[in-house]
Write an enzyme that holds these catalytic residues in place. Structure first.
Site, short mmCIF file in Angstrom:
data_model
loop_
_atom_site.label_atom_id
_atom_site.label_comp_id
_atom_site.label_asym_id
_atom_site.label_seq_id
_atom_site.Cartn_x
_atom_site.Cartn_y
_atom_site.Cartn_z
N HIS A 1 -4.32 6.28 0.74
CA HIS A 1 -4.26 5.09 0.13
C HIS A 1 -5.76 4.65 0.62
CE1 HIS A 1 -4.14 0.81 -0.02
NE2 HIS A 1 -4.41 0.65 1.26
N CYS B 1 0.72 -1.19 0.04
CA CYS B 1 0.19 0.03 0.05
C CYS B 1 0.90 1.38 0.09
CB CYS B 1 -0.88 -0.12 1.24
SG CYS B 1 -1.75 -1.53 1.41
N ASN C 1 -9.92 -2.40 -2.57
CA ASN C 1 -8.50 -1.82 -2.19
C ASN C 1 -7.61 -2.81 -3.25
OD1 ASN C 1 -5.77 -1.82 -1.08
ND2 ASN C 1 -6.62 -2.00 1.03
#
Lengths: 80, 329
Positions: free
Chosen positions: B253, B114, B283
């Site tokens: 993020h 991430c 995600n």
């Protein structure tokens, strides 16, 4: 000492998306299916947003009972 | 000498998985509960034979087609992924050939999740400023859905599969943004909180199912994020002499929409300064920040001259915040 137990219980109920009446000072994650890992994440955010408390990551996973949440606030001097 | 983000193109896996599909056959979960907890309505899931390399390849081809960038001018290829096509060779080497990039290109993988995009921007900018590279192709993509146990919905509900392609260049013409400084960090003490234990050298095989799938301690990750994002943004702003109110946009993020909303509220940021996206994608790890930037570019959300902070954080633990000045009108 600017926080009441009632305010904390209401905040926990909001994080768990459950009725306030479902939450007592004796409630634990084991007896409430809504108290899942995603609810614990919500509790972490609530403590930051409402009480300016940043938990050490290892302590976050201990938020699995009302008493544990209250203990964090007591340790921070926010609750008598 | 400066470094600029020339353009971004995105690609998501074709298959759509709704919340209803996700919860089918899993006790204790409902579609409504998934939406309430995550803000996700659906997610994109890679096919069995579809890899992050495939998604990165399609994103790069889209970038070349849409931006007019000549692939022959690319002199560095960075592929940021934690879902490589093979243990070896690196996915970047495979993609050099598939994308018909020059054989003079420097190509390598960046094995971050991430935080990967902001690490990639920092690295690409460094290469440009040092005159080691003129045009860096930064591909960021993952297929975390393949790591998720289908019954572990606290994890499987969060992730989607996709990739992005960005070009970082020394040329200031027709660019989306000027890339500024970054602040980066690492804390390996958090490694066990977001991990796939089995399959590599430390634990080649395991009979324990939880070892073979993505394990995530969401509470620890959230706690890490709440404290680390604030610290790294403050460090970055101190470095450049700015304050939080000076920033026009914070692109975090996108762990999931609810997570970003909570982070925004925790820092008491104006919601209009914090774009939230990917509610129908999930995600995508290192690809979430460029995906949201691309959405902002298409919608005209930011104006030329505005200052943005991009913040990647997660698996590792690893984090990086990057300042950019928006240029695209």
């Amino acid at each position: 000492m600017d926080v009441t137990v009632e305010q904390v219980l209401a905040g926990i109920a909001e994080c768990l998306r459950t009725e306030r009446a479902e939450i007592t000072t004796a409630t634990t994650a084991a007896e409430l299916p809504a108290w899942d890992s995603l609810a614990v994440v919500e509790l972490v955010f609530m403590l930051q947003r409402d009480y300016d408390l940043e938990l050490p990551p290892a302590q976050a996973t201990t938020l699995r009972s009302v008493e544990a949440v209250l203990a964090v606030l007591r340790a921070a001097g926010r609750l008598a | 000498m400066s470094a600029f983000l020339h353009a971004i193109a995105t690609e998501v896996a074709a298959r759509v998985q709704t919340n209803d599909e996700l919860v089918a056959g899993v006790d204790g979960w409902t579609a409504d509960r998934i939406f309430t907890r995550t803000g996700l309505t659906e997610r994109r899931i890679a096919a069995g034979d579809e890899t992050a390399g495939d998604l990165c390849c399609r994103a790069a081809e889209r970038l070349f087609a849409e931006s007019g960038i000549d692939r022959a001018t690319i002199d560095t290829l960075i592929v940021c992924t934690q879902s490589p096509d093979y243990f070896l060779p690196s996915t970047a080497c495979v993609l050099q050939d598939r994308l018909r990039l020059p054989r003079s290109v420097a190509a390598f993988d960046l094995g971050l999740g991430c935080s990967g995009y902001t690490y990639g921007l920092w690295l690409a900018r460094s290469l440009v400023l040092s005159e080691s590279s003129s045009n860096v192709l930064l591909l960021a993509g993952d297929t975390y859905s393949k790591y998720c146990h289908p019954q572990d919905l606290a994890v499987a509900s969060l992730f989607g599969d996709g990739a992005t392609a960005s070009v970082i260049t020394k040329s200031p013409e027709s660019v989306w943004a000027k890339i500024g400084p970054s602040v980066l960090g690492t804390d390996g003490r958090g490694a066990a909180n977001l991990i796939v234990r089995a399959g590599a050298s430390r634990l080649p095989t395991s009979e324990t199912p939880s070892d073979r799938y993505l394990h995530m301690d969401g509470a620890e990750i959230a706690s890490f994020a709440v404290s680390t994002v604030k610290t790294v943004v403050t460090s970055l702003l101190d470095k450049v002499g700015l304050r939080w109110p000076d920033i026009d946009g914070f692109v975090f993020h996108q762990a999931n929409p609810t997570f970003v909303q909570r982070l925004t509220a925790a820092y008491r940021l104006p919601p209009e300064k914090v774009p939230i996206g990917l509610s129908n994608v999930g995600n995508t790890c290192s690809a979430t920040i460029p995906m949201v930037l691309e959405q902002c570019a298409r919608s005209g959300r930011f104006q030329p001259g505005q200052t943005l902070v991009l913040v990647g954080f997660g698996v590792g633990y690893s984090w990086a915040a990057t300042l950019i000045e928006w240029k695209k009108s």
